[in-house]
Design an enzyme around this catalytic site. Sequence first.
Site, mmCIF file in Angstrom:
data_model
loop_
_atom_site.group_PDB
_atom_site.id
_atom_site.type_symbol
_atom_site.label_atom_id
_atom_site.label_comp_id
_atom_site.label_asym_id
_atom_site.label_seq_id
_atom_site.Cartn_x
_atom_site.Cartn_y
_atom_site.Cartn_z
ATOM 1 N N LYS A 163 0.306 2.740 17.972
ATOM 2 C CA LYS A 163 1.711 2.477 18.338
ATOM 3 C C LYS A 163 2.053 3.083 19.682
ATOM 4 C CE LYS A 163 1.306 0.546 14.619
ATOM 5 N NZ LYS A 163 0.007 0.573 13.959
ATOM 6 N N GLY A 180 -7.591 -8.999 11.144
ATOM 7 C CA GLY A 180 -6.640 -8.309 10.266
ATOM 8 C C GLY A 180 -5.689 -7.480 11.118
ATOM 9 N N ALA A 223 -13.681 -4.816 13.482
ATOM 10 C CA ALA A 223 -12.499 -4.457 12.675
ATOM 11 C C ALA A 223 -12.533 -5.280 11.393
ATOM 12 C CB ALA A 223 -11.227 -4.720 13.473
ATOM 13 N N HIS A 229 26.907 -8.001 14.595
ATOM 14 C CA HIS A 229 26.659 -9.073 15.565
ATOM 15 C C HIS A 229 26.666 -8.509 16.986
ATOM 16 C CE1 HIS A 229 26.755 -12.994 17.452
ATOM 17 N NE2 HIS A 229 27.762 -12.579 18.211
HETATM 18 P P1 FAD Z 1 -6.552 9.572 5.724
HETATM 19 O O1 FAD Z 1 -5.450 9.462 6.669
HETATM 20 O O2 FAD Z 1 -7.796 8.802 5.999
HETATM 21 O O3 FAD Z 1 -6.902 11.114 5.603
HETATM 22 C C1 FAD Z 1 -7.951 11.563 4.812
HETATM 23 C C2 FAD Z 1 -8.371 12.930 5.301
HETATM 24 O O4 FAD Z 1 -9.308 13.477 4.372
HETATM 25 C C3 FAD Z 1 -9.095 12.890 6.643
HETATM 26 O O5 FAD Z 1 -8.471 13.780 7.549
HETATM 27 C C4 FAD Z 1 -10.517 13.336 6.321
HETATM 28 O O6 FAD Z 1 -11.115 14.090 7.360
HETATM 29 C C5 FAD Z 1 -10.304 14.189 5.095
HETATM 30 N N1 FAD Z 1 -11.493 14.296 4.233
HETATM 31 C C6 FAD Z 1 -12.289 13.302 3.797
HETATM 32 N N2 FAD Z 1 -13.264 13.799 2.984
HETATM 33 C C7 FAD Z 1 -13.072 15.125 2.934
HETATM 34 C C8 FAD Z 1 -13.753 16.185 2.276
HETATM 35 N N3 FAD Z 1 -14.819 15.978 1.493
HETATM 36 N N4 FAD Z 1 -13.309 17.434 2.467
HETATM 37 C C9 FAD Z 1 -12.219 17.702 3.239
HETATM 38 N N5 FAD Z 1 -11.537 16.724 3.893
HETATM 39 C C10 FAD Z 1 -11.944 15.458 3.720
HETATM 40 N N6 FAD Z 1 -0.987 2.433 8.105
HETATM 41 C C11 FAD Z 1 0.340 2.228 8.186
HETATM 42 O O7 FAD Z 1 1.050 2.434 7.205
HETATM 43 N N7 FAD Z 1 0.916 1.792 9.345
HETATM 44 C C12 FAD Z 1 0.186 1.536 10.442
HETATM 45 O O8 FAD Z 1 0.736 1.149 11.466
HETATM 46 C C13 FAD Z 1 -1.213 1.744 10.398
HETATM 47 N N8 FAD Z 1 -1.980 1.518 11.485
HETATM 48 C C14 FAD Z 1 -3.317 1.781 11.424
HETATM 49 C C15 FAD Z 1 -4.083 1.548 12.556
HETATM 50 C C16 FAD Z 1 -5.438 1.804 12.530
HETATM 51 C C17 FAD Z 1 -6.255 1.579 13.761
HETATM 52 C C18 FAD Z 1 -6.036 2.318 11.347
HETATM 53 C C19 FAD Z 1 -7.497 2.634 11.300
HETATM 54 C C20 FAD Z 1 -5.282 2.535 10.206
HETATM 55 C C21 FAD Z 1 -3.914 2.261 10.239
HETATM 56 N N9 FAD Z 1 -3.114 2.454 9.113
HETATM 57 C C22 FAD Z 1 -1.777 2.207 9.175
HETATM 58 C C23 FAD Z 1 -3.680 2.922 7.834
HETATM 59 C C24 FAD Z 1 -3.428 4.421 7.648
HETATM 60 O O9 FAD Z 1 -3.981 5.131 8.728
HETATM 61 C C25 FAD Z 1 -4.039 4.881 6.343
HETATM 62 O O10 FAD Z 1 -3.596 4.065 5.290
HETATM 63 C C26 FAD Z 1 -3.653 6.313 6.048
HETATM 64 O O11 FAD Z 1 -4.121 7.182 7.046
HETATM 65 C C27 FAD Z 1 -4.235 6.751 4.699
HETATM 66 O O12 FAD Z 1 -3.858 8.058 4.450
HETATM 67 P P2 FAD Z 1 -4.735 8.981 3.487
HETATM 68 O O13 FAD Z 1 -3.999 10.279 3.403
HETATM 69 O O14 FAD Z 1 -5.060 8.268 2.250
HETATM 70 O O15 FAD Z 1 -6.136 9.170 4.251
#
Ligand code: FAD
Length: 462
Positions: A59, A189, A272, A444
């Site tokens: 963004k 996507g 992607a 509006h």
């Molecule tokens: P994550 O954000 O993936 O965080 C998981 C964390 O767990 C990571 O920091 C990782 O290092 C840590 N971890 C993993 N395994 C371990 C372990 N064994 N021990 C300790 N730490 C660990 N979503 C939206 O809603 N709006 C958007 O505009 C949007 N744009 C996106 C654009 C891109 C390019 C991408 C790739 C994704 C986008 N998303 C968007 C999706 C969004 O980023 C994810 O849905 C969101 O980050 C998921 O959150 P989460 O907390 O489940 O996992």
Amino acid sequence: MTSADFPAEGRNYQLVVIGAGPGGFDAAIDAASNGLKVALVEKDMLGGTCLNAGCIPTKLYLGATGPIHDLAAQAKVKVASGEISVDMKVLLTRKDRFIGATRKAMGQKLKTLGIDLYQGTAKVSGKGKVEVESPVEKAELEYENLIIAAGSHPTAFPNIAPDGEAVVDSTGFLALDKMPESLLVVGAGFIGLEMAQIASRMGAKVTIVDALDRIAVYEDPEVSKTLHSIFKRSKWNIRTGVKVASVKTVDGQAVLETEDGESITAGKALIAIGRRPNSADLGLENAEIATAGPGYINVNESLEAAPGIYAIGDINGITLLAHAASHQAGYVVRRILGEESGPYAPGPMPSILYGSPETMRVGDMPADLEGKGKVETSSFPLAANPIAQSYASTQGFVKVIWLDGKVKGVTAVGHHVASLTTTSAMIVQEGWTSEDIHKVIFPHPTLDEALLGALKAERKEV
Ligand code: FAD
């Protein structure tokens, strides 16, 4: 994240959270704000995918390049002329600075709330136990409740994978210090289409390849069709129904070979094609946690994977969006606090593709409602909206989906339509009928009036 000493004392917690993305961070904050003793384990950076390589950097890029689109639209109607150029190096620095400052503020918040942050890799070592390992230390944490929010990573296939040269994934794209003259995007996507827009605005010639028969296949078909037509006007080469055999770097260029023997060359290729859960090395077997498909953690209707163990966010595969992860975090913490006993019921899930055009979708689309009752749609074209006219970006529409006389879904495509999302979510959540339309004043002139227009428009049975 640099490894630091683990917190020294007391490794028994009411809640241990694995992963500091939107799901895990929000869960830790909510729980500690409500008095629980919390440990948060993160192996990489606070903020997870969303802050560091997802929602936020994309963004920031789209925001920075937005004026290029706006000027081009005004230039097409001969109102404006000239050129805007974006300094990629400055943009990168600004992005890194903003994200770094946000991470710092997050770290501060953890400290303020007394949350123990373990900078290391977590593994479930048995029931009630999590082992954490950093390059310099190892510790075992004991928990009453565990939330697994370990997120996901970009998918790759053996011949379709980032190679450290001209073929990159979304994380690699966000690390580029120069936009290529041409970008080949494999996968139409959200991620592919947002990044293609960034590249296109910065002058790259875009080719999009997808195996399916339309772009943005998760959207209503009419929305996909309009998106396709708008991107075509920007001179994108959109190739649907193409089976990719390989994408490789050849002489510094990205070369895609199709299964039919065609080859397409570009300065860089962005892969992607989806994401996969980070569940492989979590030690799930040690707590009898089951997975499905490519490793998504199975959860019950309370988002529980095993007694006292919850899985939220991307890792459970329900909805791979940041706000879904945060919303699930809130529910699970309330459940742990004893404030919630019913099943997880998120209501209509909003989903947005950012850029120009944008898409927004909330609730059910006609295909979701087949056989459930009388399904009707009503639409309003952006061409008749003064705000869309003022931006000279009039292609697109708002569409309302009705089931038995109640609003069940809203979708839109066009410039700035993401701004309609929360209002639409409330309308869907309330299940508006045509009588409810008159209870609220739509200001509006706004784009919201296109939503009002769609609510009032003649309905057609599907
Ligand atoms: P994550 O954000 O993936 O965080 C998981 C964390 O767990 C990571 O920091 C990782 O290092 C840590 N971890 C993993 N395994 C371990 C372990 N064994 N021990 C300790 N730490 C660990 N979503 C939206 O809603 N709006 C958007 O505009 C949007 N744009 C996106 C654009 C891109 C390019 C991408 C790739 C994704 C986008 N998303 C968007 C999706 C969004 O980023 C994810 O849905 C969101 O980050 C998921 O959150 P989460 O907390 O489940 O996992």
